[in-house]
Write an enzyme that holds these catalytic residues in place. Sequence first.
Site, PDB file in Angstrom:
ATOM      1  N   VAL A 271       0.877  -1.175   0.000  1.00  0.00           N
ATOM      2  CA  VAL A 271       0.000   0.000   0.000  1.00  0.00           C
ATOM      3  C   VAL A 271       0.912   1.221   0.000  1.00  0.00           C
ATOM      4  CG1 VAL A 271      -1.978  -1.060   1.153  1.00  0.00           C
ATOM      5  CG2 VAL A 271      -0.152  -0.036   2.530  1.00  0.00           C
ATOM      6  N   SER A 272       0.365   2.375  -0.324  1.00  0.00           N
ATOM      7  CA  SER A 272       1.206   3.565  -0.467  1.00  0.00           C
ATOM      8  C   SER A 272       1.367   4.367   0.811  1.00  0.00           C
ATOM      9  CB  SER A 272       0.643   4.466  -1.569  1.00  0.00           C
ATOM     10  OG  SER A 272      -0.668   4.882  -1.234  1.00  0.00           O
ATOM     11  N   SER A 273       0.458   4.187   1.796  1.00  0.00           N
ATOM     12  CA  SER A 273       0.542   4.986   3.020  1.00  0.00           C
ATOM     13  C   SER A 273       0.109   4.188   4.239  1.00  0.00           C
ATOM     14  CB  SER A 273      -0.324   6.247   2.895  1.00  0.00           C
ATOM     15  OG  SER A 273      -1.674   5.897   2.656  1.00  0.00           O
TER      16      SER A 273
END
Length: 213
Positions: free
Chosen positions: A65-67
Amino acid sequence: MERLLRPKEACQLLGISYSTLLRWIREGKIRVVTTEGGKYRIPYSEIKKYLERREEIRAVIYARVSSTDQKEDLEKQINYLTNYAVAKGYKVVEVLKDVASGLNTQRKGLLRLFKLVEGRSVDIVLITYKDRLTRFGFEYLEEFFSTMGVRIEVVFGEEPKEATQELVEDLISISTSFAGKIYGMRSHKKTVLVQGVKKLIGELNGEDGEVKG
């Protein structure tokens, strides 16, 4: 009479690329026969022997995931892929995960995955979507892994159309990087260009023209 397979059929059964098949033939891993027309074929017994040697298919799960606020989605990816592996009869040898942009090539989990592939410690890499592994250049990774006898299995294929926020963030990141290299990171022109990109994306994605990031 024994069944003889065309190279394409052999690749499909083995889960490898054509270039890998050629390399295995050169290395003597797989025996071939030549037909009267000068074409080579692979005896089915050769395919069967190879598949039997691989008593269990070793799988690595990779999730990203990015964050940090998407950690719930990260666990969902891992849980789904774990259940998927069990259903397919794969042996999960390692679970790798990253919280980082798909543009980041120095992800800890990704680098660990490369080591496993290079060490021939895995047969299949399981991911939910192509973009979880990399935002760009998926085909290059797929070909590289294939030369190591490793197949990437994408469970869901392409990202759903509504999942655009991370793509937007990556686009802004790319625009910022290029603008900084052209005009300088502290340049007013760079700031104007990036703000323009954000405004354009906002107009395409929403009525208020605002984009996070």
